[in-house]
Structures are given as structure tokens and as C-alpha cells.
Design an enzyme around this catalytic site. Structure first.
Site, short mmCIF file in Angstrom:
data_model
loop_
_atom_site.label_atom_id
_atom_site.label_comp_id
_atom_site.label_asym_id
_atom_site.label_seq_id
_atom_site.Cartn_x
_atom_site.Cartn_y
_atom_site.Cartn_z
N ALA A 112 0.77 -1.24 0.00
CA ALA A 112 0.00 0.00 0.00
C ALA A 112 0.80 1.29 0.00
O ALA A 112 0.29 2.33 -0.42
CB ALA A 112 -0.96 0.01 1.20
N PRO A 114 3.00 4.45 -0.89
CA PRO A 114 2.85 5.43 0.18
C PRO A 114 1.40 5.74 0.58
O PRO A 114 1.18 6.50 1.51
CB PRO A 114 3.51 6.68 -0.42
CG PRO A 114 3.26 6.56 -1.88
CD PRO A 114 3.35 5.09 -2.19
N GLY A 115 0.41 5.19 -0.12
CA GLY A 115 -0.97 5.38 0.30
C GLY A 115 -1.90 5.98 -0.72
O GLY A 115 -3.08 6.19 -0.44
N LYS A 117 -3.20 4.76 -3.62
CA LYS A 117 -4.29 3.88 -4.02
C LYS A 117 -5.18 3.54 -2.82
O LYS A 117 -6.39 3.35 -2.96
CB LYS A 117 -3.74 2.64 -4.71
CG LYS A 117 -3.03 2.97 -6.02
CD LYS A 117 -2.44 1.74 -6.68
CE LYS A 117 -1.77 2.10 -8.01
NZ LYS A 117 -0.56 2.93 -7.83
N GLU A 139 1.82 -2.73 4.41
CA GLU A 139 3.13 -2.46 3.82
C GLU A 139 4.19 -3.20 4.63
O GLU A 139 4.35 -2.95 5.83
CB GLU A 139 3.43 -0.96 3.82
CG GLU A 139 4.82 -0.60 3.31
CD GLU A 139 5.10 -1.18 1.92
OE1 GLU A 139 6.14 -1.85 1.76
OE2 GLU A 139 4.28 -0.98 1.01
N ASP A 182 -0.71 -4.04 -5.86
CA ASP A 182 0.12 -3.14 -6.66
C ASP A 182 1.57 -3.49 -6.34
O ASP A 182 2.22 -2.84 -5.53
CB ASP A 182 -0.19 -1.68 -6.32
CG ASP A 182 0.54 -0.71 -7.22
OD1 ASP A 182 0.54 -0.91 -8.44
OD2 ASP A 182 1.12 0.27 -6.69
N CYS A 235 3.74 -0.56 -12.05
CA CYS A 235 4.10 0.68 -12.75
C CYS A 235 5.22 0.37 -13.74
O CYS A 235 6.26 1.04 -13.77
CB CYS A 235 4.50 1.78 -11.77
SG CYS A 235 5.88 1.39 -10.68
#
Length: 390
Positions: A112, A114-115, A117, A139, A182, A235
Site C-alpha cells: 500500500a 505510500p498510500g 491507491k 506495507e 500493486d 508501474c
């Protein structure tokens, strides 16, 4: 930007095609865009002039230039999150494929920090269910976990918990209706913003990241309920970490790949969608959705919260269970910045004595204790503005 590796160019051409690969390479030489996503529980109108709405995000805005966010009290109040437009697309797909969710649903954002999403999903869930949901933001990296906690706390949703666990430590109980993974990746989509990502890229890194993603997904898979949705995103651009891994999930773990609605200029791949710089204003992002095979199961348990954000009630204005426990006292921008800097401030003469919540235009910033001639600054030291505020 550091010169792109030749192996990357070849793999990009293989994954995206020659014409799109050239477009991406040209775009990577241009400055990155800047965008924000509003917190609809706190702010409904974009505070930045001439901002352009992001087509796939109801609260996303592309800015013409980068302001000094640190000197904006709204930023510290959690009224918006600075997030790339391409990253917002994952939230769009979440909204498209989760119509089956009901009040009381449990969702996991597995990687998660840095936050961005996490807060996007939280806003979507709150708009649909109010307080009747639970979003777990996990995380595993401790240094990144502290950043996640800070950002989730500032966002201010009481239905979001933050935890730090390896995926293998979640157990085997099917607790979650939706999991967003992610996953850590080779970062090709971030080359424009991160020169180190370019320097560290190699075909061996791609291979390592693909293998790590599959280990992560294998470990967390038992916690997704049958009939539940896995959102898989990276990404990066290459097919090894993207479509090939989605194909592996479907074959080895037992899932059906869901078709995603077309959304030009987003590019369809074999099994998902990818946002390519030059075709979209933001960075690179890949996303696919899969449904776990099996009949939908009833809840077999509830995830135990180990840390729930936000901690300071004075920071939160979201949700029926999170009302500031001290009177809100609005101050002007200069006073707000001095407060956020950690300075002692003087409140308006009519401000009540004792514990107060310092606010700016109705948005809570943090706690203080008004003594009349001055107000003791109780804003957390770790959050204080470090730069010159003059």
C-alpha cells in the site's frame, strides 16, 4: 534523464509495439505532469485554478504547474492527495469491477505505501457504504510503512487500518472480498521521475520482480474469498511482469481474467490495460482484474485490526465516528502555516480556552491548548513543516 538501457528499449518495443515504444521514449524526455485527487469527505471543489479534470477519476485534477504543496494548509488537512493521473486509473478499475460489494465488505491493499491507491479506494468505499466497510492497508517495508501510516492518518478515514505484514503472515482464512496487489516491480513506468530506477534496471531485475510478484500472490491468495476480485497492477510496461504474470495467476492459482471496458487513450493488452506516457499525461501503469474461481463464500472471520488510522481525533473530519474532541478554531493562512511549522500562535480573542482543534477554512489541522495570550502547539513534531514558511 539517464540514457535508457538498450535492453529496455527492445523489451518496450516487444511489449508495446514499435510506434508506441517510440512515443513512450520521447515522452520520457519531457517533464512529468502533476495532479491531485480530492478527498470528497473534506473538499468537493478543486482549490487550484485552471485545473483539468482527470477523465477516469471523479475527484482527480491535472494541474498546469506544480505548486508548493508544503505551504498549502489544505494539503496538511488531508483535503487532497498528490497522485499521478495514471495511478488513479487503478481506482477507476476498482469502481468498475466491484459492483458486487455489500455493506460490511473487507478490502485489502496489499502493497500500500505510500498510500495513494489506499486513499482512492477508501474514498470510493465511503461514497458507497459510509462507515460500513473495512479497508486494510498493508506495507511490509518498515521505512515505507511509517509513510503509509502518516498519509492514511492525514486522509482521516476511520474505516482504514494500517498493518505491516509479509503476505505469508496473513494466514489461510478467506477474509477479503477484494485484494489490490500493486506489486513491487522494475519501475519502468517511473523512469521519468526516478533516475535511480533507470540506473538499477536490467533484464535480471525484470526476471526477479516477476518471480517475486508470483511469490507474493501465492502467499496472499488463500485470503481472497472464492468469487472475490484480485486487482493486479504494476508501474512497468514489460509483458513478463504484466500479462505473463496475470496469465500465471489464472492458470496456477485458479482465476478468470475479467474483460475491462475500453477507455481511450488507455491501451489494451492481451489480458489487461496499460497507460503509456505520451498517450496519457501521467506515468506508466498496468492493471488487470481477475475473479477467484469457486462459489462466493460467506464471511469466515473478521480481520483483526492492529493499528487503525487516524490516531489523533483532531486530525480527522471524516466519518460518523470520528468527530474532533475539541472545538474547531479557524485561523488565517499565515497563522495556519506557523502552527504547521511548530511555532507558538495566538488565536482569535473569542477562541475558547483549553484544548482546541486548529483549523483552516473549516478543515482540521491538529490539536492545540489555548492559554489566551498564546496557544501551545501540539502538532506532531514528525509532521511539522521543515522548510522556511516566509
Amino acid at each position: 534523464m539517464t540514457s535508457l538501457p538498450e535492453d529496455f528499449k527492445a523489451l518496450l518495443t516487444e511489449s508495446a509495439g514499435p510506434e508506441r515504444a517510440r512515443t513512450v521514449q520521447e515522452a520520457l524526455e519531457a517533464p512529468p505532469s502533476v495532479s491531485v485527487r480530492l478527498n470528497p469527505a473534506k473538499l468537493r471543489e478543486c482549490p487550484f485554478p485552471d485545473a483539468t479534470p482527470v477523465p477516469w477519476s471523479p475527484y482527480g485534477y491535472l494541474l498546469k504547474e506544480r505548486p508548493v504543496f508544503t505551504l498549502d494548509p489544505f494539503f496538511h488537512a488531508g483535503c487532497y492527495y498528490v497522485q499521478d493521473t495514471s495511478a488513479m486509473y487503478v481506482g477507476h478499475i476498482f469502481r468498475q469491477v466491484t459492483d458486487f460489494l455489500q455493506p460490511g465488505c473487507q478490502v485489502l491493499d496489499l502493497c500500500a505505501a505510500p498510500g495513494g491507491k489506499t486513499t482512492d479506494l477508501a474514498a470510493s468505499l465511503r461514497e458507497r457504504f459510509g462507515d460500513a466497510f473495512h479497508l486494510v492497508a498493508n506495507e511490509v517495508m518498515r521505512n515505507r510503512y511509517s509513510i503509509l501510516c502518516s498519509n492514511v492518518e492525514t486522509w482521516g478515514d476511520p474505516c482504514v487500518s494500517t498493518v505491516s505484514r509479509d503476505p505469508s503472515a496473513f494466514g489461510d482464512a478467506p477474509l477479503f472480498d477484494v485484494i489490490l496487489a500493486d506489486v513491487p516491480c522494475s519501475g519502468e513506468g517511473m523512469f521519468r521521475k526516478d533516475a535511480q530506477a533507470v540506473a538499477e534496471w536490467s533484464l535480471k531485475t525484470v526476471e526477479f520482480c516477476a518471480a517475486r510478484s508470483r511469490r507474493i500472490l501465492s502467499d496472499i491468495w488463500p485470503t481472497l474469498r472464492p468469487g472475490g476480485i484480485l486487482l493486479y497492477s504494476t508501474c512497468t510496461f514489460n509483458h513478463f511482469e504484466n500479462d505473463d504474470t496475470v496469465e500465471w495467476i489464472a492458470r496456477e492459482l485458479g482465476a478468470d481474467v475479467l474483460p475491462l471496458p475500453d477507455f481511450p487513450p488507455v491501451t489494451a493488452t492481451r489480458l489487461g490495460q496499460v497507460l503509456l506516457p505520451g498517450l496519457v499525461p501521467g506515468e506508466g501503469q498496468y492493471v488487470a482484474a481477475l475473479r477467484k474461481q469457486g462459489d462466493s463464500s460467506v464471511c469466515t472471520g473478521t480481520f483483526q485490526r492492529t493499528r487503525t488510522a487516524p490516531k489523533p481525533a483532531s486530525v480527522c473530519t471524516t466519518g460518523s465516528r470520528c468527530t474532533p474532541d475539541a472545538p474547531l478554531v479557524n485561523v488565517d493562512r499565515e497563522t495556519a502555516l506557523r502552527y504547521l511549522h511548530g511555532d507558538a500562535v495566538v488565536l482569535p480573542e473569542d477562541a475558547p480556552l483549553g484544548p482546541v482543534t486548529i483549523g483552516f477554512q473549516g478543515q482540521a489541522l491538529g490539536p492545540g491548548k489555548n492559554l489566551g495570550k498564546r496557544c501551545n502547539n501540539l502538532y506532531p513534531k514528525a509532521k511539522r513543516i521543515k522548510m522556511d514558511i516566509r
